[in-house]
Design a protein around this motif. Structure first.
Motif, PDB file in Angstrom:
ATOM      1  N   ASN A  10       0.899  -1.271   0.128  1.00 47.47           N
ATOM      2  CA  ASN A  10      -0.041   0.086   0.214  1.00 47.47           C
ATOM      3  C   ASN A  10       0.759   1.444   0.009  1.00 47.47           C
ATOM      4  O   ASN A  10       0.643   2.358  -0.801  1.00 47.47           O
ATOM      5  N   LYS A  11       1.891   1.275   0.840  1.00 43.78           N
ATOM      6  CA  LYS A  11       2.944   2.296   0.885  1.00 43.78           C
ATOM      7  C   LYS A  11       3.503   2.396  -0.599  1.00 43.78           C
ATOM      8  O   LYS A  11       3.696   3.877  -1.051  1.00 43.78           O
ATOM      9  N   SER A  71       1.207   4.079  -3.000  1.00 46.63           N
ATOM     10  CA  SER A  71       0.957   5.414  -2.759  1.00 46.63           C
ATOM     11  C   SER A  71       2.392   6.309  -3.339  1.00 46.63           C
ATOM     12  O   SER A  71       2.029   7.339  -3.873  1.00 46.63           O
ATOM     13  N   ASN A 119       1.862   6.463  -7.080  1.00 40.58           N
ATOM     14  CA  ASN A 119       1.030   7.418  -7.725  1.00 40.58           C
ATOM     15  C   ASN A 119       1.302   8.779  -7.321  1.00 40.58           C
ATOM     16  O   ASN A 119       1.198   9.636  -8.154  1.00 40.58           O
ATOM     17  N   SER A 120       2.336   9.178  -6.046  1.00 42.99           N
ATOM     18  CA  SER A 120       2.754  10.738  -6.087  1.00 42.99           C
ATOM     19  C   SER A 120       3.694  10.745  -7.218  1.00 42.99           C
ATOM     20  O   SER A 120       3.839  12.045  -7.659  1.00 42.99           O
TER      21      SER A 120
END
Length: 238
Positions: free
Chosen positions: A166-167, A170, A173-174
């Protein structure tokens, strides 16, 4: 009466023409669909290329050695190269030119050269199964650990627990939202490893993030991402 017969004939001719055009359009669509490469087909071709090259690769404590390139080039299937180009396009990879047998082998050879430099500098440690880990990677030796990286001659395999996946998603995505430069994308994708070929884009980061998030949602065991020196990737559940 004669006028009605003429009208009926014209109507039948029109219907016949419409049907022929419709069938022709259907055939064109079918032909176009036949040319579409699915993700599964692209992945199979990637595996086939890696398996072919692997027959001429040897690994020992000194590093990785690539065998006779002429033999490798002869054994690689051109259809696999075509499918690999299609998969790369789907994943948002932008090569300077479409992949060829020669360029694919060169990308893997460049990756091997990077590995050997890291081994020589003491940054990578060769394991008994032919894979390599970073010399200071304590996570690899944690009993039952599910987040660590392993390097292979063909690229990098990244294991992520559910939370770490999940990290990572993220972070990817950033990077995509920031439309970051290729080097930044490479750092987020491959982690601490040497030079990565040009071609990584924000679209690539989004595609990888989507695959990581999807696979991670299927169970609570985390994911495994196979990231190749040719940039194309696959993501599976642990």
């Amino acid at each position: 009466m004669k006028s009605k017969k003429v009208s009926i004939v014209c109507l039948l001719l029109s219907l016949s023409l419409f049907v022929e055009l419709g069938l022709g359009f259907t055939n064109v669509q079918a032909a176009e669909n036949d040319n579409v490469v699915t993700t599964a087909e692209g992945t199979e071709s990637l595996d086939s290329i890696i398996d072919t090259i692997s027959e001429d690769v040897s690994v020992d404590q000194e590093g990785v050695e690539l065998g006779d390139k002429s033999t490798i080039l002869e054994n690689i299937n051109q259809e696999d190269i075509n499918n690999l180009n299609a998969l790369a396009e789907q994943q948002g990879i932008e090569y300077n030119q479409p992949l060829t047998k020669e360029s694919v082998v060169q990308m893997f050879e460049n990756g091997i050269d990077t590995i050997n430099s890291e081994v020589e500098d003491g940054n990578l440690e060769v394991l008994s199964d032919g894979s390599l880990i970073e010399s200071d990677d304590e996570d690899f030796y944690v009993q039952g650990g599910s987040t660590y990286d392993k390097t292979y001659w063909w690229g990098r395999k990244r294991y992520k627990s559910t939370a770490n996946a999940n990290k990572w998603a993220s972070q990817l995505n950033s990077v995509g939202n920031a439309n970051a430069a290729g080097a930044v994308v490479a750092g987020a994708v491959f982690g601490g490893v040497g030079a990565i070929p040009n071609g990584l884009t924000a679209a690539y980061a989004y595609q990888l993030q989507n695959k990581v998030s999807y696979r991670n949602s299927l169970n609570k065991r985390g994911i495994v991402a196979n990231l190749t020196w040719a940039l194309v990737f696959t993501v599976k559940s642990q």
